[in-house]
Design an enzyme around this catalytic site. Structure first.
Site, short mmCIF file in Angstrom:
data_model
loop_
_atom_site.label_atom_id
_atom_site.label_comp_id
_atom_site.label_asym_id
_atom_site.label_seq_id
_atom_site.Cartn_x
_atom_site.Cartn_y
_atom_site.Cartn_z
N GLN A 178 0.81 -1.22 0.00
CA GLN A 178 0.00 0.00 0.00
C GLN A 178 0.84 1.27 0.00
O GLN A 178 0.36 2.33 -0.40
CB GLN A 178 -0.95 0.02 1.20
CG GLN A 178 -2.10 -0.96 1.10
CD GLN A 178 -3.06 -0.65 -0.04
OE1 GLN A 178 -3.07 0.44 -0.62
NE2 GLN A 178 -3.88 -1.62 -0.39
N THR A 236 7.38 -18.88 -16.91
CA THR A 236 7.60 -17.93 -18.01
C THR A 236 7.14 -16.54 -17.58
O THR A 236 6.06 -16.37 -17.02
CB THR A 236 6.84 -18.38 -19.28
OG1 THR A 236 7.29 -19.69 -19.59
CG2 THR A 236 7.08 -17.45 -20.44
N CYS A 324 -10.24 -8.10 -0.01
CA CYS A 324 -10.15 -9.56 0.08
C CYS A 324 -11.02 -10.11 1.19
O CYS A 324 -11.28 -11.29 1.24
CB CYS A 324 -8.71 -9.98 0.34
SG CYS A 324 -7.60 -9.23 -0.82
N1 PLP Z 1 -0.70 -6.42 1.28
C1 PLP Z 1 -1.53 -5.37 1.38
C2 PLP Z 1 -1.26 -4.36 2.46
C3 PLP Z 1 -2.60 -5.22 0.51
O1 PLP Z 1 -3.43 -4.17 0.65
C4 PLP Z 1 -2.80 -6.20 -0.50
C5 PLP Z 1 -3.96 -6.11 -1.41
O2 PLP Z 1 -5.00 -5.60 -1.04
C6 PLP Z 1 -1.90 -7.28 -0.58
C7 PLP Z 1 -0.87 -7.35 0.32
C8 PLP Z 1 -2.06 -8.34 -1.62
O3 PLP Z 1 -1.68 -7.89 -2.89
P1 PLP Z 1 -2.18 -8.64 -4.20
O4 PLP Z 1 -3.61 -8.29 -4.39
O5 PLP Z 1 -1.33 -8.13 -5.32
O6 PLP Z 1 -1.96 -10.10 -3.96
#
Ligand code: PLP
Length: 391
Positions: A178, A236, A324
Site C-alpha cells: 500500500q 515464463t 479480500c
Molecule cells: N498487502 C496489502 C497491504 C494489501 O493491501 C494487498 C492487497 O489488497 C496485498 C498485500 C495483496 O496484494 P495482491 O492483491 O497483489 O496479492
C-alpha cells in the site's frame, strides 16, 4: 460502448490502469509475444525490455535492479519472503508479525502455525500503533523473520519500519504493497531484507508483483521450475505485465512529486466534511502518521453493508475492510485489533483516493452520503452505547 461513470474512492483495493501503462504494455500482447527464454532473437530480445522494467521498479524503492524478483502479485511476494526466511534458516522456527497485517501474511502465518511453526501476532494500540519494546522482546534466538507492514490497507496507519530493532540476526520483511507509489521509499533507509510490492495498487494491471531481496541475502525460491528471474522464480515471465509495472513505477515516481499533496488535500477535505456534516461519525486511527490517500470512518448506528449498497446505487465505490475480506460477515480484524467493538467495526467505511480523483468526486460523495446515512438511521436504527473515540 460508453463507459459507465463511476466515482471510484477505493484505490486501496485496486487502481485503474494508467493510459500510459496500457500503451506501454500493448505491443507485448500484440507484436512482441515471444518467450524471453527462447534462443532466437524474437524471444530473447524481450530480456532487454524486462531489464528496463526492473530498473524502473527498482528506482521506485531505490534498490538495485538485480535485487528485484518479479512475481504474480503482492500475496506471492509476501508468501515467498516468509517461505525463504524459514527455508534458509531451518534451525529457526519462529515468526514475529502484527495482528493487523493483510491476510496474505496473516493466513500464511496461520497455516505455518498448523505445520508446527511458532508465530507471534503483536497487538496494536487504539491508534493502530505498535509497541516497539514489546516487538523487541518478542524476538528470540528461534526467530527467523520479523514481518511488519509499512502502511495498513484499511486505516492507512504507517509503522515506523526503520525504528524497529534489527539486532539478533533476524531477517526483516515489510509489506509495502500500500505504501508504494504513495510515499517515497528507500530500501537502505528502511533497512529491510525483503520488501513486497504489487503492481495493481499503482496503476499497473492485476497479476504482477515484485519482491525485493537485499543483495547477499540467502534466497530459497517459492515457485520452483525454469531458471527465470536468475533462478529465483520459475515460470515464463508475464512480459506485458512486467513492462506495465515498470512504466507504472516510472509514473508513480513522477506523480509522487506532483500529485501527492493534492491527493492529501482532497482526502483531508473529504474526511473533515464527513466528520463535520454527519453526526455520530469518527475517524478510525490517528490523523498522522498515515497514508495521504486513506480515510477510515465509522458511522454510528448504521451497518457499512447498507451504506455501501446505497453508495453503489449512486455509482460510488468505497469499501468496508479490505477487498479480500469484504463479503465475510466478520468485522474488520484491523479495527477489532485497535479495540473497536464489532458493532463499530461493522459501521466503518474506508475511502481511498488516487491519482484520477478530482474535487468533483468528493463533492458528489458529500452530496449523497448525508442523505444515505439519514435514511438508513431512520429505517433501521442500530442501538449502540456511545463509545469513546478511537484514535
Ligand atoms: N498487502 C496489502 C497491504 C494489501 O493491501 C494487498 C492487497 O489488497 C496485498 C498485500 C495483496 O496484494 P495482491 O492483491 O497483489 O496479492
Amino acid at each position: 460502448m460508453a463507459q459507465q461513470l463511476v466515482y471510484y474512492l477505493d484505490n486501496n483495493a485496486t487502481t485503474r490502469v494508467a493510459p500510459e501503462v496500457l500503451e506501454a504494455m500493448l505491443p507485448f500482447l500484440s507484436e512482441q509475444w515471444g518467450n524471453p527464454s527462447s534462443a532466437y532473437s524474437f524471444g530473447h530480445d524481450l530480456g532487454r525490455h524486462i531489464d528496463q522494467a526492473r530498473l524502473q521498479v527498482a528506482e521506485l524503492i531505490k534498490a538495485e535492479p538485480r535485487e528485484l524478483v518479479f512475481t504474480s502479485c503482492g500475496t506471492e511476494s509476501i508468501n515467498s519472503a516468509i517461505h525463504s526466511a524459514l527455508f534458509t534458516r531451518p534451525d529457526r522456527r519462529h515468526i514475529v508479525t502484527t495482528a493487523v497485517e493483510h491476510s496474505a501474511t496473516l493466513k500464511f502465518c496461520a497455516f505455518l502455525q498448523k505445520q508446527g511453526y511458532e508465530v507471534t501476532f503483536l497487538p496494536v494500540t487504539s491508534d493502530g500503533a505498535l509497541d516497539l519494546q514489546q516487538l523487541d522482546r518478542s524476538i528470540g534466538p528461534n526467530t527467523a523473520l520479523v514481518s511488519v507492514m509499512l502502511a495498513n490497507n484499511e486505516t492507512g496507519v504507517l509503522f515506523p519500519i526503520p525504528e524497529i530493532c534489527r539486532s539478533k540476526g533476524v531477517l526483516f520483511h515489510t509489506d509495502a504493497v500500500q505504501a508504494a507509489g504513495k510515499l517515497p521509499m528507500d530500501v537502505k533507509e528502511l533497512e529491510v531484507d525483503f520488501l513486497s510490492l504489487s503492481g495493481h495498487k499503482l496503476h499497473a494491471p492485476k497479476g504482477i508483483g515484485a519482491l525485493y531481496v537485499k543483495r547477499h541475502t540467502k534466497y530459497q525460491p517459492y515457485i520452483i521450475g525454469g531458471g527465470q528471474e536468475r533462478g529465483r522464480r520459475g515460470g515464463t515471465e508475464n512480459v506485458p505485465n512486467i513492462i506495465a509495472f515498470g512504466r507504472a513505477a516510472e509514473l508513480a515516481i513522477a506523480n509522487l512529486k506532483d500529485k501527492s499533496n493534492s491527493i492529501r488535500e482532497l482526502r483531508d477535505q473529504l474526511e473533515a466534511s464527513i466528520l463535520q456534516r454527519i453526526d455520530g461519525t469518527s475517524r478510525n486511527g490517528p490523523a498522522e502518521p498515515r497514508l495521504p490517500n486513506t480515510s477510515n470512518i465509522s458511522f454510528r448506528g448504521v451497518e457499512a453493508e447498507g451504506i455501501l449498497m446505497l453508495l453503489d446505487q449512486a455509482n460510488i465505490c468505497a469499501s468496508s475492510g479490505s477487498a479480500c475480506t469484504t463479503g465475510s460477515l466478520d468485522p474488520s480484524h484491523v479495527l477489532t485489533a485497535m479495540g473497536c467493538s464489532a458493532t463499530r467495526a461493522r459501521a466503518s467505511l474506508r475511502f481511498s483516493l488516487g491519482r484520477y480523483n478530482t474535487a468533483a468526486d468528493v463533492t458528489y460523495l458529500l452530496a449523497c452520503l448525508p442523505g444515505i446515512i439519514e435514511k438508513l438511521r431512520a429505517n433501521a436504527p442500530v442501538e449502540e452505547p456511545l463509545e469513546t473515540s478511537l484514535g
